[in-house]
Design a protein around this motif. Sequence first.
Motif, PDB file in Angstrom:
ATOM      1  N   UNK A   1      -4.121  -2.907 -17.378  1.00  0.00           N
ATOM      2  CA  UNK A   1      -3.386  -1.779 -16.812  1.00  0.00           C
ATOM      3  C   UNK A   1      -2.952  -1.667 -15.234  1.00  0.00           C
ATOM      4  N   UNK A   2      -3.878  -2.513 -14.606  1.00  0.00           N
ATOM      5  CA  UNK A   2      -3.546  -2.822 -13.333  1.00  0.00           C
ATOM      6  C   UNK A   2      -2.384  -3.788 -12.954  1.00  0.00           C
TER       7      UNK A   2
ATOM      8  N   UNK B   1     -10.572  -1.086  -6.632  1.00  0.00           N
ATOM      9  CA  UNK B   1     -10.380  -2.437  -7.185  1.00  0.00           C
ATOM     10  C   UNK B   1      -9.010  -2.851  -6.723  1.00  0.00           C
ATOM     11  N   UNK B   2      -8.032  -1.889  -6.884  1.00  0.00           N
ATOM     12  CA  UNK B   2      -6.612  -1.995  -6.849  1.00  0.00           C
ATOM     13  C   UNK B   2      -6.453  -2.353  -5.496  1.00  0.00           C
ATOM     14  N   UNK B   3      -6.795  -1.607  -4.357  1.00  0.00           N
ATOM     15  CA  UNK B   3      -6.803  -1.933  -2.791  1.00  0.00           C
ATOM     16  C   UNK B   3      -7.116  -3.458  -2.622  1.00  0.00           C
ATOM     17  N   UNK B   4      -8.272  -3.859  -3.233  1.00  0.00           N
ATOM     18  CA  UNK B   4      -8.826  -5.156  -2.731  1.00  0.00           C
ATOM     19  C   UNK B   4      -7.803  -5.948  -3.706  1.00  0.00           C
ATOM     20  N   UNK B   5      -7.280  -6.083  -4.656  1.00  0.00           N
ATOM     21  CA  UNK B   5      -6.356  -6.746  -5.299  1.00  0.00           C
ATOM     22  C   UNK B   5      -5.129  -6.968  -4.519  1.00  0.00           C
TER      23      UNK B   5
ATOM     24  N   UNK C   1       0.743  -1.247   0.053  1.00  0.00           N
ATOM     25  CA  UNK C   1       0.139   0.165  -0.129  1.00  0.00           C
ATOM     26  C   UNK C   1       0.802   1.478  -0.001  1.00  0.00           C
ATOM     27  N   UNK C   2       2.081   1.318   0.509  1.00  0.00           N
ATOM     28  CA  UNK C   2       3.108   2.367   0.058  1.00  0.00           C
ATOM     29  C   UNK C   2       3.390   2.530  -1.159  1.00  0.00           C
TER      30      UNK C   2
ATOM     31  N   UNK D   1      -1.658 -15.416  -6.778  1.00  0.00           N
ATOM     32  CA  UNK D   1      -1.233 -15.821  -8.067  1.00  0.00           C
ATOM     33  C   UNK D   1      -2.662 -15.243  -8.855  1.00  0.00           C
ATOM     34  N   UNK D   2      -2.491 -14.794  -9.882  1.00  0.00           N
ATOM     35  CA  UNK D   2      -3.928 -13.944 -10.555  1.00  0.00           C
ATOM     36  C   UNK D   2      -3.494 -13.797 -12.088  1.00  0.00           C
TER      37      UNK D   2
END
Length: 386
Positions: free
Chosen positions: A318-319, A286-290, A276-277, A299-300
């Motif tokens: 993009x993410x 969405x990015x925070x949840x990922x 998160x830093x 793994x994703x």
Amino acid sequence: MPARIADRPVPAFGATAGAAVGAATQAVDDLRAHAAKTTGVLGHLSAVLIRADAVASSQIEHITTSSEALAVALADLSDEEPDPYPADTELVAANVTTALQSYRAEEDVTSDWFHRRHRSLLAAHPELLPHNRGAWRDSAVWIGPSRQTADFEGPPHGRIPALMDDLVRFMRRNDVHPVVHAAIAHAQFETIHPYADGNGRVGRLLIHQLLDAGATPVPVAHGLVHNPTGYVDGLMAYRDGDLDAWVTVFALALCDGARAAVRLVDRIDGIASEYHQRIRTRSGSAVSQILDGLLHTPAITAGEIQSTYQLTPGRASQILHQLAEASILRQSAHRAGRARVWVAHAVIDAVDTINASIPRRLLAAADDSNPKRGLVRGPLSEELQI
């Protein structure tokens, strides 16, 4: 033939075993208190700790795979047939999945509980006959090069149903200290040896049913895998009636596992903060949840991101590249069918790191008064060697 234990009083322990149980109880309490402070990752810790324990449990059976291959298999990212993973990877993944489901399910332990776990654990076993999955064995079992020279032979298979009913009754008792309860139940199960194969993994699963560890399961197999000879000797001592020796070995392994888990909790908490830093994003995005989800499932694929978070293919890509540029993700050499897989390598490596951090216990010379090799004797201390 093991003794029936359902109604048998648990004898008083000697000083060494009593001190070991006390140390194990304190180590488990310390782990629970420590984990409670890491509120940002607390919801993910059961998955991380169970994964660590199941990996070590498989290693005891000489079933291994790479941590990255395991992470990809556990993410279940491929819907292609046949299954693309090697047999050992499938077996370890089944161990992790079954252990996590068992830990989270609030079920009474019955014969059916054992059978369902056995079927799940051994589904990918290449040599176990189908009729032996989820069913008590129908033949003799022994440990050793031959039945004539075996170190151990299980009781006759016709006695297994009654012996397991007795064990189930013992597991339902509420008058036994949790550490002692888990130690005796595990040793009794291994002595009954009710299945044609997979007894070690099933027996280590039941430990979590009896230890009062809350949301932070103790990876006790980590302690056992670093003292395999002491583990076997402790079980043999139990079969010879030396409960003190076995409980001491078990409690020390529990201490090692709990202390290693504290280090793993710290590492996972640190990874979460680092993520998160590196990526500044609003809470709940969405990015925070990922980022949070990677602690649980490291793994994703782009397709997984699209379907889980309702994103366009362009935004998902993009993410992924954003997280790769921040050194959070990297592409894996493993693939899920035709899809590329991205892995959170720091999370994957964390489990391997705690395994390497547990000191291997040395075997002390046998006491002249008790020739059982490797059993603990003498006062308990931080430096006690077994």
